[in-house]
Motif scaffolding. Structure first.
Motif, PDB file in Angstrom:
ATOM      1  N   THR A   3      72.356  27.631 -11.198  1.00  0.00           N
ATOM      2  CA  THR A   3      72.432  27.282  -9.778  1.00  0.00           C
ATOM      3  C   THR A   3      71.195  27.748  -9.026  1.00  0.00           C
ATOM      4  O   THR A   3      70.632  27.016  -8.201  1.00  0.00           O
ATOM      5  CB  THR A   3      73.690  27.913  -9.159  1.00  0.00           C
ATOM      6  OG1 THR A   3      74.848  27.411  -9.836  1.00  0.00           O
ATOM      7  CG2 THR A   3      73.786  27.593  -7.679  1.00  0.00           C
ATOM      8  N   THR A   7      68.493  25.387  -7.145  1.00  0.00           N
ATOM      9  CA  THR A   7      68.160  25.586  -5.730  1.00  0.00           C
ATOM     10  C   THR A   7      66.660  25.667  -5.533  1.00  0.00           C
ATOM     11  O   THR A   7      66.093  25.066  -4.610  1.00  0.00           O
ATOM     12  CB  THR A   7      68.832  26.862  -5.200  1.00  0.00           C
ATOM     13  OG1 THR A   7      70.250  26.747  -5.336  1.00  0.00           O
ATOM     14  CG2 THR A   7      68.482  27.089  -3.728  1.00  0.00           C
ATOM     15  N   GLN A  11      64.275  23.042  -3.456  1.00  0.00           N
ATOM     16  CA  GLN A  11      63.361  23.486  -2.397  1.00  0.00           C
ATOM     17  C   GLN A  11      61.976  22.888  -2.611  1.00  0.00           C
ATOM     18  O   GLN A  11      61.326  22.439  -1.660  1.00  0.00           O
ATOM     19  CB  GLN A  11      63.272  25.007  -2.382  1.00  0.00           C
ATOM     20  CG  GLN A  11      64.495  25.706  -1.818  1.00  0.00           C
ATOM     21  CD  GLN A  11      64.378  27.206  -1.937  1.00  0.00           C
ATOM     22  OE1 GLN A  11      63.450  27.721  -2.545  1.00  0.00           O
ATOM     23  NE2 GLN A  11      65.332  27.914  -1.380  1.00  0.00           N
ATOM     24  N   ALA A 237      66.992  32.648  -0.138  1.00  0.00           N
ATOM     25  CA  ALA A 237      66.787  31.359  -0.808  1.00  0.00           C
ATOM     26  C   ALA A 237      65.761  30.496  -0.094  1.00  0.00           C
ATOM     27  O   ALA A 237      65.298  29.508  -0.650  1.00  0.00           O
ATOM     28  CB  ALA A 237      68.127  30.617  -0.894  1.00  0.00           C
ATOM     29  N   GLU A 238      65.411  30.837   1.154  1.00  0.00           N
ATOM     30  CA  GLU A 238      64.517  29.976   1.914  1.00  0.00           C
ATOM     31  C   GLU A 238      63.040  30.259   1.641  1.00  0.00           C
ATOM     32  O   GLU A 238      62.179  29.473   2.019  1.00  0.00           O
ATOM     33  CB  GLU A 238      64.790  30.134   3.416  1.00  0.00           C
ATOM     34  CG  GLU A 238      66.208  29.754   3.832  1.00  0.00           C
ATOM     35  CD  GLU A 238      66.551  28.317   3.472  1.00  0.00           C
ATOM     36  OE1 GLU A 238      65.682  27.444   3.611  1.00  0.00           O
ATOM     37  OE2 GLU A 238      67.689  28.077   3.036  1.00  0.00           O
TER      38      GLU A 238
END
Length: 310
Positions: A3, A7, A11, A237-238
Motif C-alpha cells: 500500500t 501510494t 504521488q 505521505a504528502e
C-alpha cells in the motif's frame, strides 16, 4: 508490492515529484537570471549584483537538492520494504511467527529442529513502511553441511537487516538468542517472546506473541514499521521522495554542476560567462526528468526581476 509503495507511485503519477523538480529548476533559473543580468546589464539602475546575493541563491538551491536526495533511503524502503530478519535458535516458533504475520502458510512448520534450511522472504503490507520478512534457519552449531549453509545465510541477514526479531519461547532461550546476535546485528534488535499461548512466564522488555492465537502480532508489526519510519525520516505521505536510483543520480549530477559553479565563482579565476555554463548544465540535467526549457523563461525571469532595457 505494498500500500505504501502504491501510494508513492500514485504521488509520482500525480506529479508530486515533478512539481518538486520543477521548483528546483526554477531556483536554478533564478540564479541564472542574476548571472545574465551581471553579464549583460552591469550599468543599469539596479547596479551590479552582489556576490553575497548570488552565493546565497546558489546555497539555497544546493540545500533544496540535498533535502530531496536525502529522501532516497526512505523512498527505497517504501518501494521495496525494509528487511526484517526473524532469528533465534531452532524450534522456538520462528516459522510459525513468519506464517502468522503473513496470514498464510508460507514456511514449513515442524517440531524437528533444523527444518528451515534456507531463508524464506515475503513482503508484509505494513504502513508506513512495508516489511520484507525473512524467516531464517535456526542459529545453532550443526554437523549437517546443508544446515550450516543455512545458518551462514541467517547470519548474513542478521548483519544486513534493518530490524531483527530475536525469538525465544522462554527467558533462557531468548537470552541465549540475544547473546548470539551481539556484535553481528547492525539494525534494530527487538526481543520477541514466542508461544505466549503456552503461558510461559512473561519476559520483561520483550514483545509477547502467539502465532496460534494472534496475541501481540498487530502491536509488533506497528512497532517495527513505525520504528523504521522514524529512523529514516518518513514524516507524511504528502512529501515527495526519491525511490529510484536513476532519479537520485540525476539530482546528484545537477548538484555537482552547482558545486562546480560555486567553486568557479569563489576562485575568481574563471570568467562569469564560463562559470555560468555549469548552471545551464544543471538545468539541462533536471530537464531529463521533467522536460524541456524555453530560453524565453530566462529572459522573462530577468525582466521580471530587474528594471532593464529602458
Amino acid at each position: 508490492e505494498s500500500t505504501a509503495g502504491a501510494t508513492l507511485a500514485l504521488q509520482q503519477l500525480d506529479g508530486g515529484l515533478s512539481r518538486r523538480i520543477q521548483q528546483l529548476r526554477e531556483e536554478i533559473l533564478g540564479v541564472e537570471a542574476l548571472i545574465v543580468y551581471e553579464i549583460d546589464f552591469p550599468e543599469e539602475d539596479d547596479g551590479p549584483v552582489s556576490e553575497a546575493r548570488i552565493s546565497a541563491a546558489t546555497t539555497g538551491v544546493l540545500e533544496s537538492l540535498d533535502a530531496l536526495i536525502a529522501t532516497t533511503p526512505a523512498g527505497e524502503l517504501v518501494r521495496h520494504g525494509a528487511v526484517v530478519a526473524i532469528v533465534g535458535p531452532p524450534n522456538v516458533g520462528k516459522s510459525s511467527l513468519f506464517n502468522a504475520l503473513l496470514g498464510r502458510g508460507r514456511a514449513l512448520v515442524s517440531d524437528v529442529p533444523g527444518t528451515t534450511r534456507d531463508a524464506l522472504e515475503a513482503v508484509l503490507d505494513a504502513v508506513p513502511v512495508p516489511l520484507r520478512l525473512v524467516d531464517t534457519a535456526g542459529l545453532r552449531e550443526s554437523d549437517d553441511q546443508v544446515e550450516r549453509l543455512g545458518v551462514a545465510v541467517s547470519r548474513q541477514f542478521l548483519r544486513d537487516a534493518t530490524a531483527v526479531l530475536v525469538c525465544g519461547d522462554s527467558e533462557n532461550a531468548l537470552a541465549a538468542a540475544l547473546q548470539s546476535t551481539q556484535g553481528v546485528a547492525t539494525g534494530h534488535v527487538i526481543p520477541v517472546q514466542t508461544k505466549r499461548d503456552q503461558k510461559e512466564p512473561v519476559v520483561r522488555d520483550a514483545f509477547g506473541v502467539s502465532a496460534l492465537t494472534g496475541e501481540g502480532l498487530d502491536g509488533l508489526v506497528h512497532h517495527v514499521s513505525d520504528l523504521i519510519a522514524r529512523e529514516v525520516g518518513i514524516s507524511g505521505a504528502e512529501s515527495p521522495m526519491i525511490a529510484h536510483a536513476r532519479y537520485r543520480n540525476v539530482l546528484e549530477r545537477a548538484r555537482t554542476e552547482l558545486i562546480a559553479f560555486q567553486g568557479a565563482r569563489k576562485s575568481g579565476m574563471i570568467p562569469v560567462t564560463v562559470s555560468a555554463i555549469h548552471l545551464r548544465e544543471g538545468v539541462r540535467i533536471l530537464e531529463e526528468m521533467i522536460g524541456g526549457l524555453d530560453v524565453e523563461e530566462i529572459l522573462g525571469r530577468l525582466f521580471g526581476s530587474f528594471c532593464v532595457g529602458k
